[in-house]
Design an enzyme around this catalytic site. Structure first.
Site, short mmCIF file in Angstrom:
data_model
loop_
_atom_site.label_atom_id
_atom_site.label_comp_id
_atom_site.label_asym_id
_atom_site.label_seq_id
_atom_site.Cartn_x
_atom_site.Cartn_y
_atom_site.Cartn_z
N ASP A 9 -7.17 -21.46 11.39
CA ASP A 9 -6.31 -20.29 11.62
C ASP A 9 -7.19 -19.12 12.01
O ASP A 9 -8.02 -18.66 11.21
CB ASP A 9 -5.53 -20.00 10.32
CG ASP A 9 -4.33 -19.13 10.57
OD1 ASP A 9 -4.28 -18.48 11.64
OD2 ASP A 9 -3.44 -19.08 9.70
N ASP A 107 -2.80 -19.35 17.82
CA ASP A 107 -3.93 -19.06 16.94
C ASP A 107 -4.10 -20.06 15.80
O ASP A 107 -4.72 -19.74 14.80
CB ASP A 107 -3.81 -17.65 16.37
CG ASP A 107 -2.51 -17.44 15.61
OD1 ASP A 107 -1.60 -18.29 15.73
OD2 ASP A 107 -2.40 -16.44 14.89
N GLU A 108 -3.52 -21.26 15.97
CA GLU A 108 -3.63 -22.26 14.91
C GLU A 108 -3.79 -23.64 15.50
O GLU A 108 -3.27 -23.93 16.57
CB GLU A 108 -2.35 -22.30 14.08
CG GLU A 108 -2.10 -21.10 13.21
CD GLU A 108 -0.79 -21.25 12.47
OE1 GLU A 108 -0.52 -22.35 11.94
OE2 GLU A 108 -0.03 -20.29 12.44
#
Length: 354
Positions: A9, A107-108
């Site tokens: 993350d 974003d992960e």
DNA sequence: TCTGGGGTCCTAGGACCC
DNA sequence: TCTGGGGTCCTAGGACCC
């Protein structure tokens, strides 16, 4: 050697990308959202730096409120293509490791790895991402995606945390039910009304009782989450979208019918073009209307035959619009479509079988 | 705190059919 | 025939997530 799920993350992703472009703003309260004009109504923050958060600003907060809370804050416009580009670079770094990578938004990512030292792997990933993109990330380690996801939250910022079935109970049992990934404020409130406040209480609840209150799938699923269980398969094939939508919140309410119809037609045409560009067929069209103060209604209809024809989608949307009572001022209009399932390579079509 | 935009999945009820 | 039960499709809304 055994299998692990890691959740990577990126820390403060949007803010971090903006600070790389504006290094002089490091250490200052920065808020990103909309066109970057904090006096615009009906615009909310996409993210806020830790310095801005100290003033009580958080993502989802109206920019006007953020401005009141911190008049010295720097407001930047949201720039999705820049975030997309940064995301692509990060995912490419992850894919250089001998692991399975499942991208989960900008974003992960979930990673499937076989190792006897997941912490060393996690540290190597963090180092590579930092070296190559100047972005920091937190890494959660778990037996499944649910555990790994919660672990990365516990690792923030820039840390590594392991949450497996071995330490699940001691880590999670005392926490409120909405600490679980998939239980939000609404469900937590309903659970609390049943006397289920903590993860431990939910884990010990009767699945049949939960099914009666939350449905046959969701009820037992909540207990499953409280026990620390979850999906453990990392899917590397690209996600196939189920549908697509576009919507607009107007700074000033719409009251004129012709005006409303014009906006719906424009959205419908855009969505049809998007579908065509993605090479997908539209099976169903929905129109969404949000009236002031904040009453949202949707109407939908299934197309007789799947299409990408903009004129058909536009006409369908306008016919659906006729089913709304438009006597109240309108603050938002949206058009959404469901796609047909794309033809699958490994599943022969009916024609092919005949 | 007067509340964005883009997604996914589940549920419930009605229509319709046998 | 004041009446059963199941299955499927469609629609509207809710909840959650980033």
């Amino acid at each position: 050697m055994r299998d692990w799920i890691l959740h990577v993350d990126l820390d403060q992703f949007i803010a971090a990308v903006e600070l790389l472009r504006h290094p002089e703003l490091r250490g200052r309260p920065v808020v990103v959202g909309g066109s970057g004009d904090p006096t615009q109504p009906r615009t909310v923050a996409a993210t806020a730096t830790y310095e801005a958060r100290e003033h009580g600003i958080h993502s989802g907060m109206p920019l006007r409120t953020a401005l009141k809370r911190c008049p010295d804050a720097i407001f930047l416009p949201s720039d999705p293509p820049a975030y997309e580009a940064a995301s692509t670079r990060v995912m490419a770094v992850l894919r250089e490791f001998p692991v399975l990578v499942e991208i989960w938004g900008w974003d992960e990512a979930f990673i499937g790895a076989t190792t006897d030292d997941p912490e060393t792997l996690a540290a190597a990933i963090q180092q590579a991402v930092r070296d190559r993109t100047q972005l920091t990330c937190s890494v959660g380690i778990g037996d499944n995606k649910h555990q790994a996801k919660l672990a990365s939250g516990l690792a923030k910022p820039a840390g590594i945390h392991r949450l497996t079935s071995d330490n699940w109970a001691e880590t999670m049992n005392h926490r409120p039910t909405d600490a679980l990934w998939g239980i939000g404020a609404r469900t937590a409130k309903k659970l609390a009304a049943l006397g289920l406040h903590t993860v431990a209480q939910l884990a010990a609840a009767d699945p049949a009782h939960l099914a009666r209150h939350f449905g046959p799938t969701n009820g037992p699923w909540y207990r499953y989450l409280a026990l620390g269980k979850g999906e453990a398969e990392v899917v590397t094939t690209p996600w196939i979208a189920r549908g697509h939508s576009r919507e607009t919140t107007f700074q000033h309410d719409l009251t004129d019918r012709t005006d409303i119809a014009h906006h719906v037609a424009t959205l419908a045409t855009q969505v049809a073009h998007d579908a065509d560009e993605a090479g997908r067929q539209i099976a169903r069209v929905s129109v969404k209307v949000r009236f002031t103060p904040f009453l949202t209604r949707t109407r939908q209809s299934k197309l007789p035959t799947p299409t990408t024809d903009p004129a058909t989608v536009e006409q369908t949307a306008l016919t659906i619009l006729d089913r709304f009572d438009l006597t109240r001022p309108v603050r938002l209009l949206g058009v959404a479509v469901d796609y047909t399932l794309p033809p699958s390579d490994d599943q022969p079509t009916l024609e092919a079988l005949e």
